[in-house]
Design a protein around this motif. Structure first.
Motif, short mmCIF file in Angstrom:
data_model
loop_
_atom_site.label_atom_id
_atom_site.label_comp_id
_atom_site.label_asym_id
_atom_site.label_seq_id
_atom_site.Cartn_x
_atom_site.Cartn_y
_atom_site.Cartn_z
N LEU A 327 0.84 -1.19 0.00
CA LEU A 327 0.00 0.00 0.00
C LEU A 327 0.88 1.25 0.00
CD1 LEU A 327 -2.62 -1.04 2.73
CD2 LEU A 327 -2.66 -1.49 0.26
N ASP A 328 0.33 2.35 -0.52
CA ASP A 328 1.14 3.56 -0.66
C ASP A 328 1.12 4.46 0.58
OD1 ASP A 328 -1.42 4.57 -0.82
OD2 ASP A 328 -1.12 5.66 -2.70
N GLY A 329 0.83 3.90 1.74
CA GLY A 329 0.89 4.64 3.00
C GLY A 329 1.69 3.88 4.02
N GLY A 330 2.54 4.59 4.76
CA GLY A 330 3.39 3.94 5.75
C GLY A 330 3.44 4.71 7.06
N LYS A 331 4.58 4.61 7.74
CA LYS A 331 4.73 5.21 9.05
C LYS A 331 4.65 6.74 9.02
CE LYS A 331 7.57 1.49 10.98
NZ LYS A 331 8.89 1.13 11.55
N ARG A 332 4.97 7.35 7.89
CA ARG A 332 4.88 8.81 7.78
C ARG A 332 3.42 9.27 7.66
NH1 ARG A 332 9.84 11.12 6.12
NH2 ARG A 332 11.48 9.98 7.25
N ASP A 333 2.52 8.32 7.42
CA ASP A 333 1.12 8.66 7.16
C ASP A 333 0.17 8.14 8.23
OD1 ASP A 333 1.87 9.60 4.41
OD2 ASP A 333 2.34 7.46 4.21
N PHE A 334 0.44 6.93 8.73
CA PHE A 334 -0.47 6.27 9.66
C PHE A 334 0.26 5.94 10.96
CE2 PHE A 334 -1.83 4.47 5.38
CZ PHE A 334 -2.75 5.50 5.14
N ASN A 335 -0.42 6.09 12.07
CA ASN A 335 0.17 5.77 13.36
C ASN A 335 0.31 4.26 13.53
OD1 ASN A 335 -2.69 6.36 13.23
ND2 ASN A 335 -2.82 5.74 15.37
N PHE A 336 1.30 3.87 14.31
CA PHE A 336 1.61 2.44 14.46
C PHE A 336 2.13 2.11 15.85
CE2 PHE A 336 5.25 4.78 12.98
CZ PHE A 336 6.32 4.30 13.73
N ASP A 337 2.18 3.08 16.77
CA ASP A 337 2.80 2.86 18.08
C ASP A 337 2.01 1.91 18.97
OD1 ASP A 337 1.01 5.17 17.98
OD2 ASP A 337 1.45 5.42 20.11
N LEU A 338 0.69 1.82 18.77
CA LEU A 338 -0.14 0.89 19.56
C LEU A 338 -0.86 -0.09 18.65
CD1 LEU A 338 -1.63 3.16 22.38
CD2 LEU A 338 0.26 1.52 22.53
N GLY A 339 -0.16 -0.56 17.64
CA GLY A 339 -0.73 -1.53 16.72
C GLY A 339 -0.77 -1.03 15.30
N TYR A 340 -0.53 -1.95 14.36
CA TYR A 340 -0.58 -1.60 12.95
C TYR A 340 -2.03 -1.33 12.51
CZ TYR A 340 4.28 -3.02 12.11
OH TYR A 340 5.65 -3.11 12.10
N PRO A 341 -2.21 -0.59 11.43
CA PRO A 341 -3.56 -0.35 10.93
C PRO A 341 -4.31 -1.65 10.63
CG PRO A 341 -2.00 1.12 9.87
CD PRO A 341 -1.19 0.13 10.65
N GLU A 342 -5.62 -1.59 10.76
CA GLU A 342 -6.49 -2.75 10.57
C GLU A 342 -7.20 -2.66 9.22
OE1 GLU A 342 -9.54 -4.14 13.72
OE2 GLU A 342 -10.66 -2.82 12.36
N PRO A 343 -6.96 -3.59 8.29
CA PRO A 343 -7.68 -3.56 7.00
C PRO A 343 -9.17 -3.78 7.22
CG PRO A 343 -5.77 -5.05 6.94
CD PRO A 343 -6.00 -4.71 8.36
#
Length: 421
Positions: A327-343
């Protein structure tokens, strides 16, 4: 707040500085762009959006909960750093906005905020003198910060010597192994007496943060939170009986977004005409699809739960091997400190489909990509992602589009929320 300054945000010109704003919006004000009726398809990816219905639901739900419980709410504004959202919280009944540091205070005063609680110790000499001048210039400004040591009291008093107005502070109680705050009641009493003896300061209450005590809702964690809150109540009673408080209104304040039910149960009975029990929950407004979804008191009871207003959107740009989509979004776009994004669902071919993501997961992230595993997607599909921990989602975006409904087949953009981090 200064409503005119908040309203003036709608006249700000959009351009390349706002990564959520498409090129078609450049040169137009927020109001002009919204008047054109944009939809989600007009925006690029990666993207983070807010859901209008969820925001309104969460505002109303928390306001009703606090009213029924008989406690005040000073929501933590650091979560969003969005003056327009602060104003909505105040309009819904919040008694103040909580902030965390001096730069955030500068933003608040730029928008005319007059009821501010700083959940931190302010020791910066220049900042303290600026604050004192603000207090002297605006008789309607109500402010209090925290203090947890006699040395901090000495430094604050020294910085404020000769300043035009005293600064109100609350004594902070912590716990061994936790964050800031006095570790014992005796230590906290000594700090309170030092504040009382300093003409540059005013003792205005007792504060704490139970979210530093535990991070889940197991029986042991809930018991530890309860013991801490009992100590906070004991400290308040001790200082009240010693007649150390120096303000007409005294705050007894705690309560993040994970244990505000326990805070209310233990502290609300101490509320009086003078003592105001105030929660500082901030994450409730946007809520999430991760940490707070699992730990929120409204998720642990039969109450109507909050709804996640935060969503990420990212496009499949590569399928280099079976079972893997980038996907074209990563750590600069989505928060991840309390779990990765959920599809959550796929937008592709004019359709929405959650079934294609039934067994999928984001397995890894780097700066600009998310590694989506076991998803039935094609290059070009857009994936909606649930996010965990709103406090680290807003700070990646200076502008967040608000959709009428993130569940709609073609969501409409109904607002643009400006943040200041």
């Amino acid at each position: 707040m200064d409503r005119a300054k908040v309203a003036a945000l709608a006249e700000e010109r959009l351009d390349w500085r706002f990564k959520a704003a498409p090129a078609a919006a450049w040169g137009r004000s927020t109001a002009e762009y919204l008047a054109g009726g944009p939809t989600l398809d007009d925006l690029g990816t990666p993207l983070v959006t807010l859901d209008a219905g969820a925001l309104e639901h969460n505002l109303a739900t928390m306001a009703a909960w606090c009213a029924e419980a008989g406690v005040g709410l000073a929501p933590h504004g650091k979560t969003t750093m969005a003056p327009a959202l602060w104003l909505r919280q105040l309009d819904a009944g919040a008694v103040a906005i909580t902030l965390a540091n001096l730069p955030q205070l500068h933003v608040a005063r730029a928008f005319g905020l007059r009821r501010i609680h700083l959940a931190n110790t302010l020791l910066d000499p220049a900042g303290l003198r600026w604050l004192s001048a603000e207090l002297a210039a605006d008789p309607e400004l109500r402010f209090a910060s925290w203090v947890d040591s006699v040395r901090s009291v000495e430094l604050m008093a020294e910085a404020l010597r000769g300043a035009p107005a005293p600064v109100a502070v609350c004594v902070e109680l912590g716990a061994p192994g936790a964050r800031t705050g006095c570790r014992t009641l005796a230590e906290a009493e000594a700090v309170a007496r030092a504040v009382h003896a300093a003409p540059e300061l005013r003792l205005a209450g007792v504060s704490g943060y139970e979210g530093a005590i535990a991070h889940d809702a197991t029986p042991d964690s809930l018991a530890a939170v309860g013991r801490y809150l009992d100590q906070l109540a004991e400290l308040h009673q001790l200082l009240l009986e010693a007649d150390l408080f120096e303000t007409a209104e005294v705050w007894l304040t705690a309560g993040g977004s994970a244990y505000f039910d326990a805070v209310t149960e233990r502290l609300a009975p101490l509320g009086t005409d003078r003592t105001k029990v105030v929660l500082r929950s901030g994450a409730y407004l946007a809520h999430d699809d991760g940490f707070y979804r699992s730990i929120s008191p409204l998720a642990r009871t039969t109450a109507v739960p909050f709804r996640s207003a935060l969503h990420g959107w990212a496009r499949v740009v590569s399928q280099p091997e079976p079972g893997l989509a980038l996907l074209d979004g990563g750590k600069r776009d989505f928060n991840f400190d309390l779990g990765y994004p959920e599809p959550q669902l796929v937008r592709g071919g004019g359709q929405l489909d959650a079934g294609k993501l039934q067994h999928s997961r984001v397995a890894a992230m780097n700066d600009q990509h998310a590694f989506l595993r076991e998803a039935e997607v094609a290059v070009g599909d857009v994936v909606r992602l649930g996010l965990s921990h709103p406090c680290t989602a807003f700070d990646r975006w200076t502008l967040l589009p608000v959709l009428d409904s993130a569940d709609a087949e073609l969501p409409r953009v109904v607002d643009l929320v400006r943040t200041f981090f």
